[in-house]
Design an enzyme around this catalytic site. Structure first.
Site, mmCIF file in Angstrom:
data_model
loop_
_atom_site.group_PDB
_atom_site.id
_atom_site.type_symbol
_atom_site.label_atom_id
_atom_site.label_comp_id
_atom_site.label_asym_id
_atom_site.label_seq_id
_atom_site.Cartn_x
_atom_site.Cartn_y
_atom_site.Cartn_z
ATOM 1 N N ASP A 42 -33.861 -54.552 -29.968
ATOM 2 C CA ASP A 42 -32.765 -54.415 -29.000
ATOM 3 C C ASP A 42 -33.149 -54.891 -27.605
ATOM 4 O OD1 ASP A 42 -34.465 -52.296 -28.183
ATOM 5 O OD2 ASP A 42 -33.382 -50.887 -29.448
ATOM 6 N N ASN A 58 -31.658 -38.137 -29.862
ATOM 7 C CA ASN A 58 -30.394 -37.945 -30.576
ATOM 8 C C ASN A 58 -30.430 -38.554 -31.978
ATOM 9 O OD1 ASN A 58 -30.238 -40.667 -30.126
ATOM 10 N ND2 ASN A 58 -28.444 -40.609 -28.784
ATOM 11 N N HIS A 91 -31.332 -41.622 -32.782
ATOM 12 C CA HIS A 91 -31.020 -43.049 -32.911
ATOM 13 C C HIS A 91 -32.249 -43.866 -33.316
ATOM 14 C CE1 HIS A 91 -31.797 -44.092 -28.349
ATOM 15 N NE2 HIS A 91 -32.924 -44.029 -29.014
ATOM 16 N N GLU A 97 -26.557 -45.563 -31.564
ATOM 17 C CA GLU A 97 -26.243 -44.223 -31.095
ATOM 18 C C GLU A 97 -25.397 -43.481 -32.135
ATOM 19 O OE1 GLU A 97 -28.137 -43.598 -28.839
ATOM 20 O OE2 GLU A 97 -27.570 -44.284 -26.838
#
Ligand code: PGA
Length: 263
Positions: free
Chosen positions: A67, A137, A139, A144
């Site tokens: 990313d 979280n 990810h 997400e």
């Protein structure tokens, strides 16, 4: 899934570098998926040492990063490009033409840009080994919560929690990118082998949900349960909320014993 419990971060870094280097020695033109973040830093350091001291050769390795922040050009210090350069590429002999990182400054038709990134992975023959971190979280990449488990490379808006976690990388007062270009969960699941690294107590809950919870788009790392060849390396703190720790320890011992006996 094969869960390896490491004593601490140093051991996790050595073990992960060991897995990567063994894959490169077996296949010198390995197509290697890479991750940014603080977790793989120790692995990159150890890979650089193996290059320097033990002739680990990256000259034919082809890399694809997961990313990049949307809106950050490669020369910005907080970009994935800059991170990879300073933490790894400056210390190993990966050929510049073999490095692929999404371009945060891409403009025009971004869907088309993302489709071209996917196509470049396909053209190279697919990713042999993908390195992953995990967010608080759950990810992987910047997928997400709510990301489609079939998603491909695309633009994803970052959650407040991710922005908060990554704020330390940005100078005070500087605004942060709101979105990123990220490989999708479908892209990640296409990799032949996956290695996820988790370190520190802040990851314990996410890791437990990813490995032992239900498969859900709310914890995108849980999609790894569908993959046939996933290794998870967790240090003691990150493993703190796993309920099957004893089993993972025994699985590792039995597996190592069987491998020694058959090799
Ligand atoms: P970290 O990031 O390695 O900096 O904790 C992991 C991630 O968000 O994927």
């Amino acid at each position: 899934m094969f869960v390896i419990l490491s004593k601490d971060y140093a051991e996790l870094s050595r073990q992960s570098a060991g897995i990567v280097s063994a894959a490169i020695r077996k296949r010198p033109d390995l197509r290697l998926g890479l991750a940014t973040g603080s977790t793989p830093l120790g692995m990159y350091r150890e890979l650089a040492r193996l290059h320097r001291e033990e002739n680990l050769d990256f000259s034919r390795v082809i890399t694809f990063n997961l990313d990049e922040y949307l809106g950050l050009a490669a020369d910005r210090p907080q970009s994935s490009h800059a991170f990879m350069q300073t933490s790894f590429f400056d210390h190993a002999n990966v050929a510049p033409e073999n490095i692929h990182i999404p371009d945060g400054a891409a403009s025009g038709d971004l869907d088309e840009y993302c489709a071209r990134y996917e196509a470049s992975i396909q053209r190279a023959g697919g990713i042999d080994l993908q390195i992953l971190g995990i967010g608080r979280n759950g990810h992987i990449g910047f997928n997400e919560p709510s990301s489609s488990l079939a998603s491909r490379t695309r633009i994803k808006t970052l959650t407040h929690q991710t922005l908060e976690d990554n704020r330390r990388q940005f100078p005070e007062g500087q605004s942060m990118p709101e979105a990123a270009i990220t490989m999708g969960i479908g892209t990640i699941l296409d990799a032949r082998k996956i290695l996820l690294l988790a370190s520190g107590a802040s990851k314990a809950r996410a890791l437990a949900r990813a490995i032992e919870g239900p498969i859900t788009a709310s914890v995108t790392a849980s999609a790894l349960q569908l993959h046939r060849d996933v290794t998870i390396l967790a240090d003691e703190q990150a493993a703190g909320e796993l309920s099957e720790r004893e089993y993972y320890r025994r699985d590792f011992e039995v597996d190592s014993r069987l491998r020694r006996a058959t090799n």
